[in-house]
Scaffold this motif. Structure first.
Motif: not given
Lengths: 455, 455
Positions: B180-185
């Motif tokens: 799982y990956t969550q990445h915000y700008l």
């Protein structure tokens, strides 16, 4: 002025950090989910042993406990490769006086807790599961599962040293803009044992990390002070067309024995409890965790596996966590030079700025090293590469430092080791293409090779 | 034989998928957290509008509702760039007959739900928050927050179409080996409005997507059928040394007005509610989410944003979700050709094998395109590149397809578009280095350029 610190997790990193915090005068309360296994007679917890190297030692030295740990550690001077016929090849890790040190996780943890508890401003609480943290209010709630009592603790700062599945990180993850990755390898691992000889001596050379590299899988063994070895089998969970060998194919006694007979014939005679161990011990997974930011304002901060869990193949999980503690202490000292009160927000900010790029780098390196350990170390070309690099390092000790040496025997930033290693690999690839290199390598133009790296 | 399906989420993807499932004879119950805003008079939900392109249309066509949606969509034939002086440059998206279509998310969602509800084997339930899913038992628990009642639903399969912050994915995430990956700008976005003229006409050219590219930030505007434009400002949350402009610097009326006067002077006269909108509307974040696997056995599967949330800059969030539905339907048909009973495990496995690499690719492409939209489109060299590529495509329609065309006007896999686009960029970089290219580009050796791409 001293701060009231809630430290979640009394593992290796939490215990070491509590010592550093206490020495700076802070009031530290450490909350640990597990019971205090020091009171349980036999050594509980995981039997795994770890490899202490330079980064870990520096942190232990800064905490004033280097010698205490030296007493329980066994030097391993290189890798001993076991090929399929049982032939042995030794490959030193570094120069003659360099070694990594096998140490029992459980015993090391006990020593760290004992030392921490001698500080009057450290208090440990066990059986305390972190249920919730109010990040903005720095109030943590712990559940004592034995007594079914809740404990609400308000403090100035909360530090999460609670490992790969950190509850503190779970709370940070609810904040906006929290970047997070968890990535599993398709491999799992299982621990096995080689007991000592009757006279208490080791059944294999005790001053080496033993590896049975078998391309897509491998077995390793690290020595213990009692004459035994703790072994770990790394193998895919699931078989597929490309990978016939996997844990899912090893369910019956016959399958397990046949697998070992085929691939690790030389360990069968020295592993009398192989079948029991194999069936009783769990198959664990291998996760890499990265996140950012590590801190919320000057209130909450993560450290160790909680912020950067890595796979074990470079032997740097504990060492990188101890290096976190070392830098955390350095930044406390930096603060104290500036003013009497620590500005925790600035400290956490310095800390993560220093550590995030470097722990990301060691995460990458650890995954890379799995391929090296299980596959490349069995390759004669690889051994020649290492010989050439050792020669370069001997002649130019500071201008060509092999990647393994940078990671294991230096304090150079992990990100520097990652990037320099990439350059070195490109240069070495060209060298290995040279005609008859196996016979001519002594006559390489060493100076020009080193210049390439610097250019 | 038909299956009982619990579908979590009645957004765009959930509603469309319910139609495909119903047409194959399955019993579908759709549970939606929000109320049924069709019953709330005015259009509720988010006012955002979306760009429908070829992949979306193909799915709508397969569901038999292409024409219904055409009626509520406005074609946008290209980008209209607004420079700092208010000068306009138009850049077509593709060939003359090609356009992307602006459509209101809320109205589109209503139409899809209306169509789905006409199927007798689809039932929608609103105000149902997914509280928990027993993955192994395919039993879902929903909480009606209005009535404070719980609803436990057992079915053959559970599908999570519940968006970027999916509760179904939250349950899968507890399973071992879930990546799982969550990445915000670092950027957020805020919606603003350009109302219609008094006669109901548009204040800007209605057949274009308007962009005010300002390097590290940008404003865009998409036309609505009522003559208004929905605008979105994309800007960093926090300022730093390199980026002076950020939402955190826009707190007072003066700061907001001064920011728009400096960077978007031409919109001030046509945004009468700028200040109110700016202060009332939330600043939202931009997240990319990836995970694997998407399914658990033949029991639970994710689709749409729940499995692959992307940033909006390639206009492919909805389109990739609709393409998920299209492939899901294709794999249902594949199953039905083989046997009467769907093997859901095999179907989910086919589905994720097809979709994961491609949705990862569009996630990368969407982030890339942000830089293109906010920065590169303002560059004359970039416009020349696009002209040269259009010429190549005109002469070799199938051998050189610009990346934007592959993504927007074709069904070529996203991963193919990503990889081919990289090769095209390298070739174009060399071409743009040629002397006096701006005057000589008509005389390029077109055939040899195309051959390079194929080699």
């Amino acid at each position: 002025m001293s701060s009231k610190v809630t430290l979640v997790g009394a593992g290796l990193v939490g215990s070491l950090l509590s010592i550093f915090l206490a020495k700076k005068g802070h009031q530290v309360e450490v909350f640990e989910r597990r019971p205090d296994y020091r009171k349980m007679g036999a050594v509980g917890g995981r039997s795994i042993n770890l490899a202490l190297s330079e980064r870990g030692w520096r942190a232990l030295k800064a905490a004033g406990i280097e010698q205490k740990i030296k007493d329980i550690a066994l030097p391993m001077r290189g890798r001993m490769m076991h090929d399929i016929e049982g032939n042995l090849t030794f490959q030193p890790y570094g120069k003659e006086n360099q070694a990594i040190y096998s140490v029992s996780r459980a015993i090391l943890n006990e020593v760290l807790m004992d030392v921490a508890e001698k500080e009057q401003n450290v208090k440990f609480h066990f059986n305390q599961r972190c249920e919730n943290i109010d990040i903005k209010d720095t109030e943590a709630t712990f559940l004592n599962e034995e007594e079914q009592t809740k404990n609400r603790v308000k403090s100035d700062i909360v530090i999460g040293a609670d490992g790969a599945f950190s509850a503190v990180r779970g709370e940070l993850q609810k904040m906006p803009l929290f970047n997070y990755t968890q990535h599993y390898l398709p491999h799992g691992y299982k621990e096995l044992t080689i007991p000592p000889n009757e006279d208490g001596s080791h059944k294999l050379a005790p001053d080496a990390l033993h590896i049975w590299p078998r391309r897509s899988f491998m077995l390793i063994a690290l020595p213990n002070t009692d004459g035994s070895f703790t072994c770990t089998l790394f193998l895919r969970f699931e078989s597929d067309k490309e990978h016939q060998e996997a844990f899912d194919k090893l369910t019956s006694d016959e399958e397990i024995i046949s697998f070992f007979e085929t691939h690790f014939a030389d360990v069968i005679p020295i592993m009398p409890t192989l079948l029991e161990d194999f069936k009783q011990n769990p198959t664990s997974s291998l996760v890499t965790i990265r996140c950012a930011p590590w801190a919320y304002q000057g209130k909450v901060c993560l450290i160790g596996d909680a912020s950067h869990a890595i796979v074990p193949f470079y032997g740097q999980g504990m060492n990188s966590g101890f290096e976190d503690c070392f830098y955390f202490n350095e930044f406390m000292e930096k603060q104290l030079k500036k003013n009497k009160n620590i500005d925790w927000q600035e400290l956490f900010s310095d800390f993560q700025e220093e550590r995030i790029p470097n722990t990301n780098a060691i995460a990458d390196l650890a995954i890379q090293n799995f391929i090296e350990m299980r596959d490349r170390v069995a390759d004669p070309e690889f051994l020649l590469r290492k010989k050439i690099e050792a020669k370069l390092h001997e002649q130019f000790p500071s201008r060509w430092i092999p990647q393994y040496t940078m990671v294991t025997f230096s304090h150079l930033p992990y990100s520097y080791a990652l990037n320099t290693g990439k350059k070195q690999e490109q240069i070495m690839n060209e060298i290995m293409k040279k005609e008859d290199i196996e016979n001519n390598w002594q006559n390489l133009d060493w100076e020009s090779i080193v210049e390439q790296l610097q250019s």
